[in-house]
Design an enzyme around this catalytic site. Structure first.
Site, PDB file in Angstrom:
ATOM      1  N   ARG A   1      50.307  47.977  43.411  1.00 54.16           N
ATOM      2  CA  ARG A   1      50.422  47.649  41.986  1.00 54.16           C
ATOM      3  C   ARG A   1      50.072  46.187  41.752  1.00 54.16           C
ATOM      4  O   ARG A   1      50.609  45.300  42.399  1.00 54.16           O
ATOM      5  CB  ARG A   1      51.847  47.932  41.498  1.00 54.16           C
ATOM      6  CG  ARG A   1      52.034  47.624  40.017  1.00 54.16           C
ATOM      7  CD  ARG A   1      53.290  48.261  39.460  1.00 54.16           C
ATOM      8  NE  ARG A   1      54.514  47.594  39.867  1.00 54.16           N
ATOM      9  CZ  ARG A   1      55.718  47.882  39.353  1.00 54.16           C
ATOM     10  NH1 ARG A   1      55.845  48.835  38.446  1.00 54.16           N
ATOM     11  NH2 ARG A   1      56.784  47.232  39.764  1.00 54.16           N
TER      12      ARG A   1
ATOM     13  N   TYR B   1      36.019  46.254  30.830  1.00 54.63           N
ATOM     14  CA  TYR B   1      35.204  46.305  29.613  1.00 54.63           C
ATOM     15  C   TYR B   1      35.880  45.499  28.514  1.00 54.63           C
ATOM     16  O   TYR B   1      37.077  45.677  28.255  1.00 54.63           O
ATOM     17  CB  TYR B   1      35.074  47.774  29.175  1.00 54.63           C
ATOM     18  CG  TYR B   1      34.335  47.985  27.879  1.00 54.63           C
ATOM     19  CD1 TYR B   1      32.970  48.274  27.883  1.00 54.63           C
ATOM     20  CD2 TYR B   1      34.992  47.893  26.655  1.00 54.63           C
ATOM     21  CE1 TYR B   1      32.283  48.471  26.691  1.00 54.63           C
ATOM     22  CE2 TYR B   1      34.312  48.086  25.458  1.00 54.63           C
ATOM     23  CZ  TYR B   1      32.955  48.381  25.480  1.00 54.63           C
ATOM     24  OH  TYR B   1      32.290  48.572  24.304  1.00 54.63           O
TER      25      TYR B   1
ATOM     26  N   GLY C   1      43.696  46.105  39.353  1.00 52.98           N
ATOM     27  CA  GLY C   1      43.190  47.406  38.928  1.00 52.98           C
ATOM     28  C   GLY C   1      41.976  47.260  38.031  1.00 52.98           C
ATOM     29  O   GLY C   1      40.983  47.964  38.190  1.00 52.98           O
TER      30      GLY C   1
ATOM     31  N   TYR D   1      40.531  54.344  32.360  1.00 54.51           N
ATOM     32  CA  TYR D   1      41.365  55.119  31.431  1.00 54.51           C
ATOM     33  C   TYR D   1      41.827  56.349  32.204  1.00 54.51           C
ATOM     34  O   TYR D   1      41.521  57.489  31.853  1.00 54.51           O
ATOM     35  CB  TYR D   1      40.573  55.563  30.200  1.00 54.51           C
ATOM     36  CG  TYR D   1      40.224  54.462  29.221  1.00 54.51           C
ATOM     37  CD1 TYR D   1      40.599  53.137  29.448  1.00 54.51           C
ATOM     38  CD2 TYR D   1      39.512  54.745  28.059  1.00 54.51           C
ATOM     39  CE1 TYR D   1      40.266  52.138  28.552  1.00 54.51           C
ATOM     40  CE2 TYR D   1      39.179  53.746  27.157  1.00 54.51           C
ATOM     41  CZ  TYR D   1      39.556  52.446  27.415  1.00 54.51           C
ATOM     42  OH  TYR D   1      39.220  51.461  26.522  1.00 54.51           O
TER      43      TYR D   1
ATOM     44  N   HIS E   1      49.092  48.626  34.683  1.00 55.24           N
ATOM     45  CA  HIS E   1      48.637  49.240  33.428  1.00 55.24           C
ATOM     46  C   HIS E   1      48.019  50.620  33.598  1.00 55.24           C
ATOM     47  O   HIS E   1      47.558  51.212  32.623  1.00 55.24           O
ATOM     48  CB  HIS E   1      47.635  48.322  32.715  1.00 55.24           C
ATOM     49  CG  HIS E   1      48.285  47.157  32.049  1.00 55.24           C
ATOM     50  ND1 HIS E   1      48.924  46.176  32.767  1.00 55.24           N
ATOM     51  CD2 HIS E   1      48.423  46.816  30.742  1.00 55.24           C
ATOM     52  CE1 HIS E   1      49.416  45.279  31.930  1.00 55.24           C
ATOM     53  NE2 HIS E   1      49.141  45.644  30.694  1.00 55.24           N
TER      54      HIS E   1
HETATM   55  C1  LIG Z   1      47.590  48.039  27.042  1.00 55.15           C
HETATM   56  C2  LIG Z   1      46.357  48.326  27.832  1.00 55.15           C
HETATM   57  C3  LIG Z   1      45.147  47.732  27.450  1.00 55.15           C
HETATM   58  C4  LIG Z   1      43.984  47.957  28.165  1.00 55.15           C
HETATM   59  N1  LIG Z   1      42.823  47.357  27.756  1.00 55.15           N
HETATM   60  C5  LIG Z   1      41.682  47.549  28.471  1.00 55.15           C
HETATM   61  C6  LIG Z   1      40.460  46.913  28.079  1.00 55.15           C
HETATM   62  O1  LIG Z   1      40.394  46.165  27.104  1.00 55.15           O
HETATM   63  N2  LIG Z   1      39.354  47.159  28.821  1.00 55.15           N
HETATM   64  C7  LIG Z   1      39.377  47.977  29.921  1.00 55.15           C
HETATM   65  O2  LIG Z   1      38.342  48.129  30.575  1.00 55.15           O
HETATM   66  N3  LIG Z   1      40.525  48.582  30.312  1.00 55.15           N
HETATM   67  C8  LIG Z   1      41.659  48.388  29.618  1.00 55.15           C
HETATM   68  N4  LIG Z   1      42.820  49.008  30.016  1.00 55.15           N
HETATM   69  C9  LIG Z   1      42.800  49.823  31.234  1.00 55.15           C
HETATM   70  C10 LIG Z   1      42.961  48.928  32.470  1.00 55.15           C
HETATM   71  O3  LIG Z   1      41.722  48.322  32.767  1.00 55.15           O
HETATM   72  C11 LIG Z   1      43.366  49.752  33.690  1.00 55.15           C
HETATM   73  O4  LIG Z   1      44.593  50.389  33.430  1.00 55.15           O
HETATM   74  C12 LIG Z   1      43.475  48.883  34.936  1.00 55.15           C
HETATM   75  O5  LIG Z   1      43.383  49.707  36.083  1.00 55.15           O
HETATM   76  C13 LIG Z   1      44.763  48.092  34.966  1.00 55.15           C
HETATM   77  O6  LIG Z   1      44.859  47.249  36.073  1.00 55.15           O
HETATM   78  P1  LIG Z   1      46.328  46.797  36.549  1.00 55.15           P
HETATM   79  O7  LIG Z   1      46.174  45.950  37.753  1.00 55.15           O
HETATM   80  O8  LIG Z   1      47.082  46.281  35.391  1.00 55.15           O
HETATM   81  O9  LIG Z   1      46.957  48.226  36.896  1.00 55.15           O
HETATM   82  P2  LIG Z   1      47.721  48.872  38.130  1.00 55.15           P
HETATM   83  O10 LIG Z   1      48.462  50.008  37.518  1.00 55.15           O
HETATM   84  O11 LIG Z   1      48.482  47.873  38.913  1.00 55.15           O
HETATM   85  O12 LIG Z   1      46.537  49.426  39.025  1.00 55.15           O
HETATM   86  C14 LIG Z   1      45.600  50.398  38.584  1.00 55.15           C
HETATM   87  C15 LIG Z   1      44.973  51.099  39.792  1.00 55.15           C
HETATM   88  O13 LIG Z   1      44.353  50.140  40.651  1.00 55.15           O
HETATM   89  C16 LIG Z   1      44.989  50.130  41.942  1.00 55.15           C
HETATM   90  N5  LIG Z   1      45.148  48.734  42.349  1.00 55.15           N
HETATM   91  C17 LIG Z   1      45.820  47.764  41.675  1.00 55.15           C
HETATM   92  N6  LIG Z   1      45.749  46.610  42.350  1.00 55.15           N
HETATM   93  C18 LIG Z   1      45.049  46.846  43.476  1.00 55.15           C
HETATM   94  C19 LIG Z   1      44.665  46.024  44.579  1.00 55.15           C
HETATM   95  N7  LIG Z   1      45.009  44.737  44.634  1.00 55.15           N
HETATM   96  N8  LIG Z   1      43.969  46.583  45.591  1.00 55.15           N
HETATM   97  C20 LIG Z   1      43.630  47.904  45.542  1.00 55.15           C
HETATM   98  N9  LIG Z   1      43.959  48.715  44.518  1.00 55.15           N
HETATM   99  C21 LIG Z   1      44.663  48.194  43.487  1.00 55.15           C
HETATM  100  C22 LIG Z   1      46.322  50.802  41.730  1.00 55.15           C
HETATM  101  O14 LIG Z   1      46.821  51.351  42.927  1.00 55.15           O
HETATM  102  C23 LIG Z   1      45.998  51.817  40.670  1.00 55.15           C
HETATM  103  O15 LIG Z   1      45.389  52.945  41.252  1.00 55.15           O
HETATM  104  C24 LIG Z   1      44.009  48.804  29.302  1.00 55.15           C
HETATM  105  C25 LIG Z   1      45.199  49.406  29.681  1.00 55.15           C
HETATM  106  C26 LIG Z   1      46.368  49.186  28.952  1.00 55.15           C
HETATM  107  C27 LIG Z   1      47.649  49.856  29.359  1.00 55.15           C
END
Ligand SMILES: Cc1cc2nc3c(=O)[nH]c(=O)nc-3n(C[C@H](O)[C@H](O)[C@H](O)COP(=O)(O)OP(=O)(O)OC[C@H]3O[C@@H](n4cnc5c(N)ncnc54)[C@H](O)[C@@H]3O)c2cc1C
Ligand SMILES: *[C@@H]1O[C@H](CO)[C@@H](O)[C@H](O)[C@H]1NC(C)=O
Ligand SMILES: *[C@@H]1O[C@H](CO)[C@@H](O)[C@H](O)[C@H]1NC(C)=O
Ligand SMILES: *[C@@H]1O[C@H](CO)[C@@H](O)[C@H](O)[C@H]1NC(C)=O
Ligand SMILES: *[C@@H]1O[C@H](CO)[C@@H](O)[C@H](O)[C@H]1NC(C)=O
Ligand SMILES: *[C@@H]1O[C@H](CO)[C@@H](O)[C@H](O)[C@H]1NC(C)=O
Ligand SMILES: *[C@@H]1O[C@H](CO)[C@@H](O)[C@H](O)[C@H]1NC(C)=O
Length: 534
Positions: A107, A187, A180, A473, A111
């Site tokens: 994590r 985007y 993630g 998504y 998101h």
């Molecule tokens: C409120 C909100 C707004 C958003 N806005 C946008 C937007 O403007 N544009 C867009 O493109 N997307 C958007 N998203 C989607 C977002 O890009 C993805 O949910 C993204 O994967 C989130 O990354 P995270 O590190 O926060 O999530 P996490 O839940 O921590 O990780 C997402 C996935 O990636 C894996 N992962 C995380 N960190 C690592 C790591 N260090 N090494 C290997 N794997 C890893 C996790 O295991 C999981 O499978 C949005 C999502 C939300 C909830």
């Protein structure tokens, strides 16, 4: 072969022998024993381990739950959370988890729309990356090293702190995590000018399945390609990405225009879909369509759309460009506001006028809700009767909303195989289907998820047979993997939607770098059946 890696990893080479006598078990304490024995004593690991019995376990777990669907009492909980404080903690965690057969969820910002970074149906632990979040910007060579626990808000802020002519094309919601987001696409409002975040990643540091730390040169171009768009969680743990900055003008502009169904909305959206991907690449128009109360007819619902415009230039340029190419929307000069690049990100997020840019550093998400998302790529404009039927359906369903994100510009110039993310030329908009709700519980969740699926199914005739989807998504409706004999077939169901023709190359790389499929989740890249099924 893989013991070669232990030469640069001395603690493991000695201790791997002593753990070999332990029974293989998924018991959290035994796994912990391994962590404690194998970790480098210079970086004590025990202060990074949270068991359910630790008083702060729940708050650590909840701090990066961004979808309240997975904040329920019956949501499966991790046996422990490891909040890595040092890279060696990650190396140790991988070696011990592999040895004890305990599933790991990685994590960064939390998101993921399906909670795949912190929920699992089998016993698991969370490797939480939020402590590793330094950002080093170098304006001399126009790059930055960004650790995965950073948020995109922090990336924006740290770049702007050093320079007012540099920026980075990435998502706009400030709390989204780099880990993630950068490994699945990225985007944002500069996509038509500069593409996605993955199009500007020049190096990465990754811990592989043997606990070795690799950079782009040592991992090779295939694996580097895979972790920049293919979802890194199938391949390893990313520690940091090196990004190449882009140039931004001193002034950027934003407009917000709201139109209801009665204000010729059908005509406006119809015109929009004919031009939105063909406008100058400095312009970006996001359209959010939802159901609201009709102000004239009590008890009646109507459709409203918000058109949010972004322009890499001054308001005069924006105003004349839109009125020439998209007069139907009726943009007025007074709808356009002027900002520095960094202020524009604050405004885009709808913070009140005058909010300080420091808000981008805030790690608390202001408005958590229960969420369901689905995605699509529109290739042909929707006829007026089609739009009418969609609006009617939306009023019937009431809660699900539609967001249209423009394509074209630089996105069309990038070959679909350049990165695992394949959705490039030929798309007018990405469609996001979304429902947010406040009620807890499975009944509410089933109800609202069903509504979202109903809208998605209703829209089927407007999309090609090979309907695509955006990995970031994440949508478990596209299929999940049980990692058994059918794992390649199961993987192809969602893999082809997310990656199209790039899916098999991802499987090939996965099969080579993680042949025992340690790095897995419901939608990870499977390995080839010839190896997986014996
Ligand atoms: C409120 C909100 C707004 C958003 N806005 C946008 C937007 O403007 N544009 C867009 O493109 N997307 C958007 N998203 C989607 C977002 O890009 C993805 O949910 C993204 O994967 C989130 O990354 P995270 O590190 O926060 O999530 P996490 O839940 O921590 O990780 C997402 C996935 O990636 C894996 N992962 C995380 N960190 C690592 C790591 N260090 N090494 C290997 N794997 C890893 C996790 O295991 C999981 O499978 C949005 C999502 C939300 C909830
Ligand atoms: C959690 O509790 C254990 C003892 O049960 C302790 O060793 C560990 O340091 C605690 N974790 C934290 C982060 O305080
Ligand atoms: C998550 O659930 C916990 C436990 O029920 C609750 O205390 C907390 O307020 C919830 N979080 C949010 C943001 O609602
Ligand atoms: C940033 O620089 C500091 C100090 O040199 C270093 O400790 C840190 O690891 C660097 N971060 C990244 C992501 O390179
Ligand atoms: C809607 O379109 C009609 C004809 O195209 C036009 O006469 C009318 O002024 C428009 N209404 C609004 C509110 O823009
Ligand atoms: C819309 O109308 C309903 C009653 O029909 C009311 O309960 C609700 O609060 C209204 N919503 C808004 C945003 O005004
Ligand atoms: C889901 O939606 C369909 C179509 O509207 C409906 O028939 C069905 O009863 C719904 N199911 C649930 C669980 O709400």
């Amino acid at each position: 072969m893989r013991f070669l890696g232990f030469a640069i990893f001395p603690f493991l080479s000695i201790l791997a022998l002593s753990v070999a006598r332990d029974s293989v078990t998924t018991d959290g304490r035994t796994f912990t024993g391994c962590l404690l024995r194998l970790s480098n004593p210079s970086y004590p690991i025990s202060s990074a381990i949270y068991f359910p019995s630790n008083s702060t376990y729940s708050s650590v777990l909840q701090s990066y739950i961004r979808n309240l669907r997975f904040n329920e009492s019956n949501t499966p909980k991790p046996q422990l959370i490891l909040t890595a404080l040092h890279e060696s903690h990650i190396q140790t965690a991988i070696v011990c988890a592999k040895y004890h057969g305990l599933q790991m969820r990685i994590r960064s910002g939390g998101h993921d729309f399906e909670g795949s970074s912190y929920v699992s149906d089998v016993p698991f632990f969370i490797l939480d990356m939020f402590n590793l979040r330094s950002i080093n910007v170098s304006t001399e060579d126009e790059t930055a090293w960004v650790e995965v626990g950073a948020t995109v808000g922090e990336v924006y802020y740290r770049i702007a702190e050093k320079s007012n002519i540099h920026g980075f094309p990435t998502g706009t919601c400030p709390t989204v995590g780099v880990g993630g987001h950068f490994s699945g696409g990225g985007y944002g409002v500069m996509a038509r000018k500069y593409g996605l975040s993955i199009d500007h990643i020049v190096d990465a540091r990754l811990v592989d399945v043997n606990g070795q730390i690799l950079d782009r040169a040592s991992m090779g171009e295939d694996l580097f390609w895979a972790i920049t768009g293919g979802g890194a969680s199938s391949f390893g743990v990313v520690l940091a990405f090196k990004i190449k900055l882009v140039h931004v003008p001193p002034t950027v502009s934003i407009f917000t225009v709201e139109r209801t169904y009665a204000q010729n909305l059908t005509d406006i959206v119809h015109s929009l879909l004919k031009i939105v991907d063909k406008l100058d690449r400095e312009v970006f128009i996001k359209t959010a369509i939802n159901v609201v109360n009709d102000t004239h007819l009590v008890e009646k619902k109507t459709i409203q759309a918000t058109f949010l415009g972004y322009f890499l230039g001054d308001p005069t340029g924006l105003f004349s460009l839109i009125n020439e190419r998209f007069p139907e929307m009726g943009l007025r000069k007074s709808d356009c506001t002027e900002h520095s690049w960094i202020e524009s990100i604050v405004r885009w997020n709808n913070f009140p006028v005058g909010t300080s840019v420091e808000v981008l550093l805030n790690r608390n998400h202001p408005n958590l809700q229960h969420l369901k998302r689905k995605s699509d790529y529109l290739k042909k404009p929707i006829p007026k009767q089609g739009l009418e039927s969609i609006f009617k359906k939306m009023i019937e369903l009431e809660t699900p909303m539609l967001k249209l994100f423009p394509y074209g510009g630089f996105m069309s110039e990038i070959p679909p195989s350049a990165k695992p993310f394949p959705h490039r030329a030929g798309n007018i908009v990405k469609v996001e289907y979304g429902t947010n709700w406040d009620e807890n519980g499975i009944e509410a969740a089933n109800h609202y998820i069903n509504l979202t699926r109903n809208l998605y199914n209703f829209m089927t005739p407007f999309f090609s047979k090979s309907r695509g989807a955006y990995l970031n998504y994440r949508d478990f409706d596209l299929g999940i993997n049980h990692h058994g004999l059918n794992s390649y077939i199961e993987g192809a169901a969602y893999g082809i939607k997310y990656f199209k023709d790039n899916f098999n190359r991802l499987v090939q790389i996965k099969t080579r770098v993680d042949p025992e499929n340690f790095f897995r989740n419901e939608q990870s890249i499977p390995i080839f059946p010839s190896i997986g099924s014996q």
